[in-house]
Design a protein around this motif. Structure first.
Motif, PDB file in Angstrom:
ATOM      1  N   GLU A  52       0.816  -1.214   0.000  1.00 50.28           N
ATOM      2  CA  GLU A  52       0.000   0.000   0.000  1.00 50.28           C
ATOM      3  C   GLU A  52       0.855   1.272   0.000  1.00 50.28           C
ATOM      4  N   VAL A  53       1.815   1.363   0.885  1.00 47.56           N
ATOM      5  CA  VAL A  53       2.631   2.578   0.977  1.00 47.56           C
ATOM      6  C   VAL A  53       3.536   2.749  -0.249  1.00 47.56           C
ATOM      7  N   PRO A  54       4.272   1.713  -0.698  1.00 48.68           N
ATOM      8  CA  PRO A  54       5.095   1.911  -1.902  1.00 48.68           C
ATOM      9  C   PRO A  54       4.275   2.295  -3.140  1.00 48.68           C
ATOM     10  N   ALA A  55       3.066   1.749  -3.270  1.00 45.92           N
ATOM     11  CA  ALA A  55       2.226   2.117  -4.410  1.00 45.92           C
ATOM     12  C   ALA A  55       1.777   3.568  -4.297  1.00 45.92           C
ATOM     13  N   GLY A  56       1.527   4.049  -3.089  1.00 46.86           N
ATOM     14  CA  GLY A  56       1.181   5.451  -2.899  1.00 46.86           C
ATOM     15  C   GLY A  56       2.336   6.374  -3.219  1.00 46.86           C
ATOM     16  N   VAL A  57       3.552   5.920  -2.895  1.00 49.34           N
ATOM     17  CA  VAL A  57       4.741   6.717  -3.221  1.00 49.34           C
ATOM     18  C   VAL A  57       4.906   6.818  -4.737  1.00 49.34           C
ATOM     19  N   VAL A  58       4.686   5.711  -5.430  1.00 49.39           N
ATOM     20  CA  VAL A  58       4.769   5.739  -6.897  1.00 49.39           C
ATOM     21  C   VAL A  58       3.731   6.703  -7.458  1.00 49.39           C
ATOM     22  N   ALA A  59       2.530   6.696  -6.881  1.00 52.63           N
ATOM     23  CA  ALA A  59       1.491   7.614  -7.355  1.00 52.63           C
ATOM     24  C   ALA A  59       1.901   9.063  -7.124  1.00 52.63           C
ATOM     25  N   LYS A  61       5.124  10.237  -6.811  1.00 52.47           N
ATOM     26  CA  LYS A  61       6.344  10.588  -7.543  1.00 52.47           C
ATOM     27  C   LYS A  61       6.132  10.617  -9.049  1.00 52.47           C
ATOM     28  N   VAL A  62       5.413   9.652  -9.575  1.00 53.80           N
ATOM     29  CA  VAL A  62       5.255   9.547 -11.032  1.00 53.80           C
ATOM     30  C   VAL A  62       3.993  10.278 -11.474  1.00 53.80           C
ATOM     31  N   SER A  63       2.868   9.650 -11.245  1.00 55.37           N
ATOM     32  CA  SER A  63       1.582  10.225 -11.639  1.00 55.37           C
ATOM     33  C   SER A  63       0.475   9.310 -11.123  1.00 55.37           C
ATOM     34  N   ARG A  64      -0.607   9.901 -10.720  1.00 55.76           N
ATOM     35  CA  ARG A  64      -1.735   9.091 -10.254  1.00 55.76           C
ATOM     36  C   ARG A  64      -2.379   8.327 -11.399  1.00 55.76           C
ATOM     37  N   LYS A  65      -2.452   8.966 -12.548  1.00 56.10           N
ATOM     38  CA  LYS A  65      -3.039   8.281 -13.711  1.00 56.10           C
ATOM     39  C   LYS A  65      -2.199   7.079 -14.112  1.00 56.10           C
ATOM     40  N   THR A  66      -0.883   7.249 -14.107  1.00 58.63           N
ATOM     41  CA  THR A  66       0.008   6.136 -14.443  1.00 58.63           C
ATOM     42  C   THR A  66      -0.131   5.019 -13.426  1.00 58.63           C
ATOM     43  N   SER A  67      -0.257   5.379 -12.167  1.00 59.00           N
ATOM     44  CA  SER A  67      -0.419   4.383 -11.117  1.00 59.00           C
ATOM     45  C   SER A  67      -1.716   3.589 -11.292  1.00 59.00           C
ATOM     46  N   SER A  98      -2.665  -9.626  -8.073  1.00 58.97           N
ATOM     47  CA  SER A  98      -3.916  -8.885  -7.873  1.00 58.97           C
ATOM     48  C   SER A  98      -3.828  -7.919  -6.696  1.00 58.97           C
ATOM     49  N   SER A  99      -3.183  -8.342  -5.615  1.00 53.26           N
ATOM     50  CA  SER A  99      -3.058  -7.422  -4.480  1.00 53.26           C
ATOM     51  C   SER A  99      -2.141  -6.252  -4.830  1.00 53.26           C
ATOM     52  N   LEU A 100      -1.108  -6.508  -5.613  1.00 55.80           N
ATOM     53  CA  LEU A 100      -0.241  -5.423  -6.054  1.00 55.80           C
ATOM     54  C   LEU A 100      -1.003  -4.454  -6.955  1.00 55.80           C
ATOM     55  N   GLY A 101      -1.789  -4.987  -7.873  1.00 46.19           N
ATOM     56  CA  GLY A 101      -2.596  -4.134  -8.749  1.00 46.19           C
ATOM     57  C   GLY A 101      -3.628  -3.337  -7.976  1.00 46.19           C
ATOM     58  N   ALA A 102      -4.270  -3.958  -7.011  1.00 45.94           N
ATOM     59  CA  ALA A 102      -5.272  -3.238  -6.220  1.00 45.94           C
ATOM     60  C   ALA A 102      -4.643  -2.139  -5.381  1.00 45.94           C
ATOM     61  N   THR A 103      -3.437  -2.368  -4.874  1.00 42.13           N
ATOM     62  CA  THR A 103      -2.801  -1.327  -4.082  1.00 42.13           C
ATOM     63  C   THR A 103      -2.318  -0.155  -4.942  1.00 42.13           C
ATOM     64  N   PHE A 104      -1.962  -0.426  -6.190  1.00 43.61           N
ATOM     65  CA  PHE A 104      -1.617   0.688  -7.078  1.00 43.61           C
ATOM     66  C   PHE A 104      -2.827   1.585  -7.294  1.00 43.61           C
ATOM     67  N   SER A 106      -5.547   1.758  -5.278  1.00 41.01           N
ATOM     68  CA  SER A 106      -5.897   2.322  -3.980  1.00 41.01           C
ATOM     69  C   SER A 106      -4.893   3.374  -3.531  1.00 41.01           C
ATOM     70  N   GLY A 107      -3.614   3.115  -3.752  1.00 41.95           N
ATOM     71  CA  GLY A 107      -2.587   4.073  -3.357  1.00 41.95           C
ATOM     72  C   GLY A 107      -2.687   5.376  -4.113  1.00 41.95           C
ATOM     73  N   SER A 108      -3.121   5.316  -5.352  1.00 37.50           N
ATOM     74  CA  SER A 108      -3.246   6.551  -6.124  1.00 37.50           C
ATOM     75  C   SER A 108      -4.496   7.328  -5.717  1.00 37.50           C
ATOM     76  N   LEU A 109      -5.531   6.634  -5.300  1.00 36.12           N
ATOM     77  CA  LEU A 109      -6.745   7.333  -4.897  1.00 36.12           C
ATOM     78  C   LEU A 109      -6.602   7.984  -3.519  1.00 36.12           C
ATOM     79  N   GLN A 110      -5.760   7.400  -2.671  1.00 34.01           N
ATOM     80  CA  GLN A 110      -5.586   7.930  -1.328  1.00 34.01           C
ATOM     81  C   GLN A 110      -4.329   8.769  -1.165  1.00 34.01           C
ATOM     82  N   ALA A 111      -3.546   8.914  -2.234  1.00 34.18           N
ATOM     83  CA  ALA A 111      -2.289   9.662  -2.121  1.00 34.18           C
ATOM     84  C   ALA A 111      -2.529  11.155  -2.013  1.00 34.18           C
TER      85      ALA A 111
END
Length: 111
Positions: A52-59, A61-67, A98-104, A106-111
């Motif tokens: 969850e946290v690393p996916a939020g960091v990617v969102a 740093k990079v972009s929420r749309k990309t995430s 699937s959990s990795l995809g869901a966290t990407f 979720s992480g972008s929506l909550q970032a």
């Protein structure tokens, strides 16, 4: 039924727990035991917690749309793995992807 309505129906059925019960029957039909199903559920929950946290960091740093696109792509890959499910290691791969995809997503929506 158009694509948006189908997605909404799937989303409602997944969030009410209806689809989860059907997936247990699907796993049993593929020869997966109840113990293995429980282990995969635990792995999936642990994946949500760890990613969850690393996916939020990617969102951030990079972009929420990309995430979101990465998350949807990973979730689609997980669905393909689930469709061609043959054994327990494939089920573990499905749970992790699937959990990795869901966290990407979720992480972008909550970032």
């Amino acid at each position: 039924m158009n694509l948006l309505r189908r997605y909404r129906l799937l989303f409602v059925l997944m969030n009410t727990g209806f689809i989860g019960n059907l997936t247990v029957i699907y796993y049993l039909s593929k020869g997966i035991t109840y113990g293995q199903i429980g282990l995969v559920s635990a792995i999936s929950a642990l994946g949500f917690f760890l990613f969850e946290v690393p996916a939020g960091v990617v969102a951030d740093k990079v972009s929420r749309k990309t995430s979101v696109l990465i998350g949807m792509g990973l979730f689609s890959l997980g669905t393909v793995i689930l469709i061609f499910l043959r054994n327990f290691p494939m089920l573990i791969a499905y749970a992790v992807v699937s959990s990795l995809g869901a966290t990407f997503v979720s992480g972008s929506l909550q970032a």
